[in-house]
Each structure stands twice: as C-alpha cells, then as structure tokens.
Design a protein around this motif. Structure first.
Motif, mmCIF file in Angstrom:
data_model
loop_
_atom_site.group_PDB
_atom_site.id
_atom_site.type_symbol
_atom_site.label_atom_id
_atom_site.label_comp_id
_atom_site.label_asym_id
_atom_site.label_seq_id
_atom_site.Cartn_x
_atom_site.Cartn_y
_atom_site.Cartn_z
ATOM 1 N N SER A 1 107.182 13.854 16.259
ATOM 2 C CA SER A 1 107.137 13.157 17.556
ATOM 3 C C SER A 1 106.423 13.995 18.617
ATOM 4 N N ASP A 2 106.506 15.328 18.510
ATOM 5 C CA ASP A 2 105.773 16.196 19.435
ATOM 6 C C ASP A 2 104.272 16.060 19.211
ATOM 7 N N ALA A 3 103.874 16.045 17.955
ATOM 8 C CA ALA A 3 102.455 15.877 17.637
ATOM 9 C C ALA A 3 101.969 14.506 18.107
ATOM 10 N N ASP A 4 102.795 13.480 17.933
ATOM 11 C CA ASP A 4 102.431 12.145 18.417
ATOM 12 C C ASP A 4 102.191 12.160 19.921
ATOM 13 N N SER A 5 103.060 12.831 20.658
ATOM 14 C CA SER A 5 102.899 12.928 22.113
ATOM 15 C C SER A 5 101.621 13.665 22.467
ATOM 16 N N TYR A 6 101.360 14.750 21.766
ATOM 17 C CA TYR A 6 100.170 15.549 22.061
ATOM 18 C C TYR A 6 98.898 14.748 21.809
ATOM 19 N N PHE A 7 98.800 14.150 20.635
ATOM 20 C CA PHE A 7 97.574 13.428 20.301
ATOM 21 C C PHE A 7 97.474 12.081 21.004
ATOM 22 N N GLY A 8 98.618 11.470 21.285
ATOM 23 C CA GLY A 8 98.605 10.156 21.919
ATOM 24 C C GLY A 8 98.498 10.183 23.427
ATOM 25 N N LYS A 9 98.960 11.270 24.052
ATOM 26 C CA LYS A 9 98.931 11.345 25.518
ATOM 27 C C LYS A 9 97.977 12.409 26.022
ATOM 28 N N VAL A 10 98.141 13.629 25.553
ATOM 29 C CA VAL A 10 97.343 14.745 26.060
ATOM 30 C C VAL A 10 95.877 14.597 25.668
ATOM 31 N N LEU A 11 95.631 14.247 24.416
ATOM 32 C CA LEU A 11 94.251 14.141 23.942
ATOM 33 C C LEU A 11 93.726 12.712 23.921
ATOM 34 N N ARG A 12 94.385 11.853 24.616
ATOM 35 C CA ARG A 12 93.990 10.443 24.612
ATOM 36 C C ARG A 12 92.524 10.242 24.979
ATOM 37 N N ASP A 13 92.041 10.950 25.988
ATOM 38 C CA ASP A 13 90.669 10.766 26.453
ATOM 39 C C ASP A 13 89.708 11.840 25.945
ATOM 40 N N LYS B 1 87.217 13.855 23.284
ATOM 41 C CA LYS B 1 86.207 13.409 22.321
ATOM 42 C C LYS B 1 86.828 13.306 20.936
ATOM 43 N N PRO B 2 86.349 12.369 20.132
ATOM 44 C CA PRO B 2 86.887 12.239 18.773
ATOM 45 C C PRO B 2 86.779 13.534 17.967
ATOM 46 N N SER B 3 85.719 14.286 18.170
ATOM 47 C CA SER B 3 85.567 15.540 17.419
ATOM 48 C C SER B 3 86.637 16.557 17.816
ATOM 49 N N THR B 4 87.057 16.535 19.068
ATOM 50 C CA THR B 4 88.125 17.431 19.522
ATOM 51 C C THR B 4 89.442 17.044 18.876
ATOM 52 N N ARG B 5 89.748 15.755 18.906
ATOM 53 C CA ARG B 5 90.994 15.292 18.284
ATOM 54 C C ARG B 5 91.001 15.598 16.788
ATOM 55 N N THR B 6 89.871 15.377 16.137
ATOM 56 C CA THR B 6 89.775 15.627 14.703
ATOM 57 C C THR B 6 89.954 17.098 14.381
#
Length: 72
Positions: A43-55, A57-62
């Motif tokens: 759930s922490d990872a979900d929050s990080y990727f879903g909220k913090v990294l929402r905007d 770049k796709p390469s950053t998230r990947t």
C-alpha cells in the motif's frame, strides 16, 4: 542493506552506471518513505506511484518501479 544490493548487482555483471541509477532510485523512494525500505508495504508503494509520481515521466516511474522490484 543497500550495500548488499550493490554487491549483488555487481556480482551479476551489471555496469556501474546501472547500479548507480538503481541506487539513486531507491534512495529517492527511501527519502519519501522515511523508513528503511524493508518496512515498505504494497500500500505504501501504491501511494508512492499513484500519488507522488502521478505526473512523472513514464521512464521515471518505470525506473523506480524496476529498482524497487529488484530490491525486493
């Protein structure tokens, strides 16, 4: 723990720049989390990727997701 990650990646034959990128991604995640990464829950990872990294770049998230996946 991060030292073990670096040694394992080096032993696997990865180049220094790849290991450095992975550790940079992990340090950024750890800074946000505020606790050791081994205490992170899905759930922490979900929050990080879903909220913090929402905007981000796709390469950053990947890159961050890949580093975290390898870490665990």
């Amino acid at each position: 723990m991060l030292a073990g990650f670096v040694l394992a990646r080096a032993a696997a034959g990865l180049v220094d720049s790849t290991i450095r990128n992975d550790t940079n991604h992990l340090e950024l995640i750890r800074d946000w989390f505020g606790l050791p990464l081994w205490e992170m829950q899905p759930s922490d990872a979900d929050s990080y990727f879903g909220k913090v990294l929402r905007d981000a770049k796709p390469s950053t998230r990947t890159g961050r997701a890949a580093a975290l996946t390898v870490y665990f």
